[in-house]
Design a protein around this motif. Sequence first.
Motif, PDB file in Angstrom:
ATOM      1  N   PRO A  87       0.743  -1.057  -0.006  1.00 15.25           N
ATOM      2  CA  PRO A  87       0.105   0.313  -0.088  1.00 15.25           C
ATOM      3  C   PRO A  87       0.856   1.269  -0.112  1.00 15.25           C
ATOM      4  CG  PRO A  87      -1.254  -1.729   1.449  1.00 15.25           C
ATOM      5  CD  PRO A  87       0.385  -2.331   0.881  1.00 15.25           C
ATOM      6  N   TYR A  88       0.212   2.262  -0.872  1.00 17.53           N
ATOM      7  CA  TYR A  88       1.091   3.418  -1.240  1.00 17.53           C
ATOM      8  C   TYR A  88       2.066   3.606  -1.915  1.00 17.53           C
ATOM      9  CZ  TYR A  88      -2.252   5.580   1.966  1.00 17.53           C
ATOM     10  OH  TYR A  88      -3.668   6.165   2.471  1.00 17.53           O
ATOM     11  N   SER A  89       2.475   2.255  -2.539  1.00 18.98           N
ATOM     12  CA  SER A  89       3.376   2.038  -3.555  1.00 18.98           C
ATOM     13  C   SER A  89       2.911   2.844  -4.820  1.00 18.98           C
ATOM     14  CB  SER A  89       3.749   0.461  -3.877  1.00 18.98           C
ATOM     15  OG  SER A  89       4.374   0.618  -5.158  1.00 18.98           O
ATOM     16  N   PRO A  90       3.776   3.728  -5.241  1.00 14.11           N
ATOM     17  CA  PRO A  90       3.380   4.280  -6.646  1.00 14.11           C
ATOM     18  C   PRO A  90       3.418   3.411  -7.858  1.00 14.11           C
ATOM     19  CG  PRO A  90       5.863   4.792  -6.228  1.00 14.11           C
ATOM     20  CD  PRO A  90       5.202   3.906  -5.045  1.00 14.11           C
TER      21      PRO A  90
ATOM     22  N   HIS B 108      10.535  -2.036  11.797  1.00 16.60           N
ATOM     23  CA  HIS B 108       9.408  -2.099  11.322  1.00 16.60           C
ATOM     24  C   HIS B 108       9.757  -2.099   9.700  1.00 16.60           C
ATOM     25  CE1 HIS B 108       5.174  -0.804   9.863  1.00 16.60           C
ATOM     26  NE2 HIS B 108       4.960  -1.354  11.086  1.00 16.60           N
ATOM     27  N   ARG B 109       8.810  -2.613   8.974  1.00 20.31           N
ATOM     28  CA  ARG B 109       8.730  -2.453   7.356  1.00 20.31           C
ATOM     29  C   ARG B 109       8.927  -1.181   7.031  1.00 20.31           C
ATOM     30  NH1 ARG B 109       4.243  -3.928   7.433  1.00 20.31           N
ATOM     31  NH2 ARG B 109       3.442  -1.760   7.530  1.00 20.31           N
ATOM     32  N   MET B 110       8.286  -0.247   7.523  1.00 16.43           N
ATOM     33  CA  MET B 110       8.769   1.472   7.124  1.00 16.43           C
ATOM     34  C   MET B 110       9.877   1.685   7.379  1.00 16.43           C
ATOM     35  SD  MET B 110       4.766   2.802   8.552  1.00 16.43           S
ATOM     36  CE  MET B 110       5.513   4.479   7.903  1.00 16.43           C
ATOM     37  N   GLU B 111      10.563   1.396   8.285  1.00 12.52           N
ATOM     38  CA  GLU B 111      11.940   1.982   8.643  1.00 12.52           C
ATOM     39  C   GLU B 111      12.771   1.140   7.613  1.00 12.52           C
ATOM     40  OE1 GLU B 111      15.579   1.136  11.597  1.00 12.52           O
ATOM     41  OE2 GLU B 111      13.657   0.835  12.497  1.00 12.52           O
ATOM     42  N   LYS B 112      12.758   0.018   7.239  1.00 16.23           N
ATOM     43  CA  LYS B 112      13.491  -0.688   6.302  1.00 16.23           C
ATOM     44  C   LYS B 112      13.396   0.160   4.834  1.00 16.23           C
ATOM     45  CE  LYS B 112      13.198  -5.287   8.656  1.00 16.23           C
ATOM     46  NZ  LYS B 112      13.054  -6.559   8.633  1.00 16.23           N
ATOM     47  N   PHE B 113      11.881   0.199   4.595  1.00 15.19           N
ATOM     48  CA  PHE B 113      11.802   0.884   3.193  1.00 15.19           C
ATOM     49  C   PHE B 113      12.453   2.448   3.184  1.00 15.19           C
ATOM     50  CE2 PHE B 113       8.983   3.636   0.829  1.00 15.19           C
ATOM     51  CZ  PHE B 113       9.098   3.127  -0.404  1.00 15.19           C
TER      52      PHE B 113
ATOM     53  N   GLY C  57       5.193 -20.841   3.060  1.00 18.94           N
ATOM     54  CA  GLY C  57       3.702 -21.285   2.365  1.00 18.94           C
ATOM     55  C   GLY C  57       3.433 -20.517   1.257  1.00 18.94           C
ATOM     56  N   GLN C  58       4.449 -19.945   0.516  1.00 22.41           N
ATOM     57  CA  GLN C  58       4.214 -19.406  -0.898  1.00 22.41           C
ATOM     58  C   GLN C  58       3.158 -18.066  -0.338  1.00 22.41           C
ATOM     59  OE1 GLN C  58       5.420 -19.382  -3.622  1.00 22.41           O
ATOM     60  NE2 GLN C  58       6.374 -21.493  -3.726  1.00 22.41           N
ATOM     61  N   LEU C  59       3.657 -17.358   0.489  1.00 20.76           N
ATOM     62  CA  LEU C  59       2.788 -16.086   1.175  1.00 20.76           C
ATOM     63  C   LEU C  59       3.571 -14.960   0.948  1.00 20.76           C
ATOM     64  CD1 LEU C  59       1.606 -17.761   4.459  1.00 20.76           C
ATOM     65  CD2 LEU C  59       0.108 -17.479   2.253  1.00 20.76           C
ATOM     66  N   PRO C  60       3.188 -14.159  -0.088  1.00 18.10           N
ATOM     67  CA  PRO C  60       3.812 -12.957  -0.194  1.00 18.10           C
ATOM     68  C   PRO C  60       2.981 -11.895   0.901  1.00 18.10           C
ATOM     69  CG  PRO C  60       2.449 -13.424  -2.160  1.00 18.10           C
ATOM     70  CD  PRO C  60       2.389 -14.610  -1.412  1.00 18.10           C
ATOM     71  N   PRO C  61       3.878 -11.180   1.584  1.00 17.53           N
ATOM     72  CA  PRO C  61       3.253 -10.173   2.492  1.00 17.53           C
ATOM     73  C   PRO C  61       2.941  -8.769   1.742  1.00 17.53           C
ATOM     74  CG  PRO C  61       5.684 -10.170   2.801  1.00 17.53           C
ATOM     75  CD  PRO C  61       5.256 -11.077   1.525  1.00 17.53           C
ATOM     76  N   THR C  62       2.069  -8.104   2.762  1.00 12.01           N
ATOM     77  CA  THR C  62       1.735  -6.675   2.392  1.00 12.01           C
ATOM     78  C   THR C  62       1.938  -5.979   3.686  1.00 12.01           C
ATOM     79  OG1 THR C  62       0.156  -5.344   1.438  1.00 12.01           O
ATOM     80  CG2 THR C  62      -0.695  -6.929   2.988  1.00 12.01           C
ATOM     81  N   GLY C  63       1.794  -4.688   3.441  1.00 12.32           N
ATOM     82  CA  GLY C  63       1.904  -3.755   4.596  1.00 12.32           C
ATOM     83  C   GLY C  63       2.268  -2.257   4.101  1.00 12.32           C
ATOM     84  N   SER C  64       1.856  -1.534   4.592  1.00 10.94           N
ATOM     85  CA  SER C  64       1.885  -0.016   4.021  1.00 10.94           C
ATOM     86  C   SER C  64       3.381   0.551   4.052  1.00 10.94           C
ATOM     87  CB  SER C  64       0.945   1.048   4.868  1.00 10.94           C
ATOM     88  OG  SER C  64       0.835   2.374   4.218  1.00 10.94           O
ATOM     89  N   LEU C  65       3.579   1.234   3.074  1.00  6.11           N
ATOM     90  CA  LEU C  65       4.944   1.721   3.125  1.00  6.11           C
ATOM     91  C   LEU C  65       5.104   3.247   3.599  1.00  6.11           C
ATOM     92  CD1 LEU C  65       5.854   0.852  -0.562  1.00  6.11           C
ATOM     93  CD2 LEU C  65       6.721  -0.188   1.351  1.00  6.11           C
ATOM     94  N   ARG C  66       4.039   3.870   3.753  1.00  6.48           N
ATOM     95  CA  ARG C  66       3.953   5.223   4.309  1.00  6.48           C
ATOM     96  C   ARG C  66       2.586   5.231   5.254  1.00  6.48           C
ATOM     97  NH1 ARG C  66       6.732   9.590   2.286  1.00  6.48           N
ATOM     98  NH2 ARG C  66       5.983  10.552   4.423  1.00  6.48           N
TER      99      ARG C  66
END
Length: 463
Positions: free
Chosen positions: A114-117, A160-165, A184-193
Amino acid sequence: MDEDTDGQTRNDATVHARNDEDDHATNLTAVALGEAWRDDYPWEFLTQLTEIENRLGGHPGERRAAELVAEGFERAGAREVTVDPFEMQRWTRGDAELGVTDPVERTFETIALPYSPAGEVHGELVDVGHGTPEEIDEQDVAGKVVVASTTTPKGSRFIHRMEKFGYAAAAGAEAFVFRNHVPGQLPPTGSLRFDAKAAIPGVGVSKETGDWLTDYAERGATVSLQVTADTDPGTSHNTHALLGPDTEEEVLVVGHHDAHDIAEGALDNGCGITTVVTAAQLLAELDLDTKVRVVGVGCEEIGLLGADALASELDLDTVRAVVNVDGAGRFRDMRAHTHGSETMKELVQAVSDQANQPIATNEQVHPFSDQWPFLKRGVPVLQLHSESGERGRGWGHTHADTRDKVDDRNLREHAMLTALLVQEVASTDEIPRQSAENVADNLRDGDFEEGMRAAGIWPDAWA
């Protein structure tokens, strides 16, 4: 009857009256908790919630979730039930494609974060391990596509993911790939901003794909990444209701009803909002000393936007404390994050002892849930989570966050504990507020400042 005897008689009558009131309140609590053990409603509510498609913030499914929460509050007998809109930036998922172009040609399943351009990137692949600042600094990531794990090293602070990004983007990366550590072939999601389009494209891939990408990065591979997505003005909703006496002060109980669009959102935060709605049923029957406002908040997953709108709307001088139910109901035992409040820690222990149920506590302040907009403004907060025995989100933020993972006994029990904790907060006259300096110091002690700055969420006033 002499004066002393008459006075003693009046005192005895007062004591008896108080004892009768205490016995009555105890009986009310016992009856309410007893009925909760066999209540089918929590499972029925969770079922209806997880049947809703796409509860991502600002989309029609999230509005329906807010209305379902309102129905739950009305069923509890709460008053002044409203579904209130607020404006936000709505992100809509399109397609994402990731392929290795050299030394071989092959494609992998991926999903945008989410919020990826939208955008198209071609570049060298570089693996930065867990994605810690130190690991990113060790690599030359400028102009490259960075791959980082969803987990953090054992014994280290949570990153957190947002820090890494944010750290990778600031170092010049052209794109970010978040690889799951859960098989388990599970791509994760999560907001970038938080509520804003990110600077560079970001996607998630499964652990299995991540293993291949690590291998290809060691071979100096190049990749192609394409993302389609839209960010535009939208509207989300918070659901309000009131319980207890009409006092000037109030205790605020929140839980988010939104979820990522790739799954049912049963664990995150279907369990939490079910716990809130079920606790409201109990609180309506318990003896409360202070008004309780229960709120289902929107847009937690894309930036705590509903909680922030709520914090801006309410007179926080009249909010005694906030109880945020994010993560409760998922697993067997409850965990309470007290965010540096000694009073909250004592309160949790008192309820744990009274209920004869374990409630683990964590005192560290953290900013990545709906308590944050209130804590940074000085309001005492308590976040209710649960103990999984593992580090990380598990099934959360993946296709596997589905209703079959939930045990409805945990929903009922955590709702009971939540109601007892809220009742205790409502009867505690003074819960000291922390200064911004104390909150900031706590975050610095926990090594959160660097990450929050990289994610763009360190308050400007604390600079």
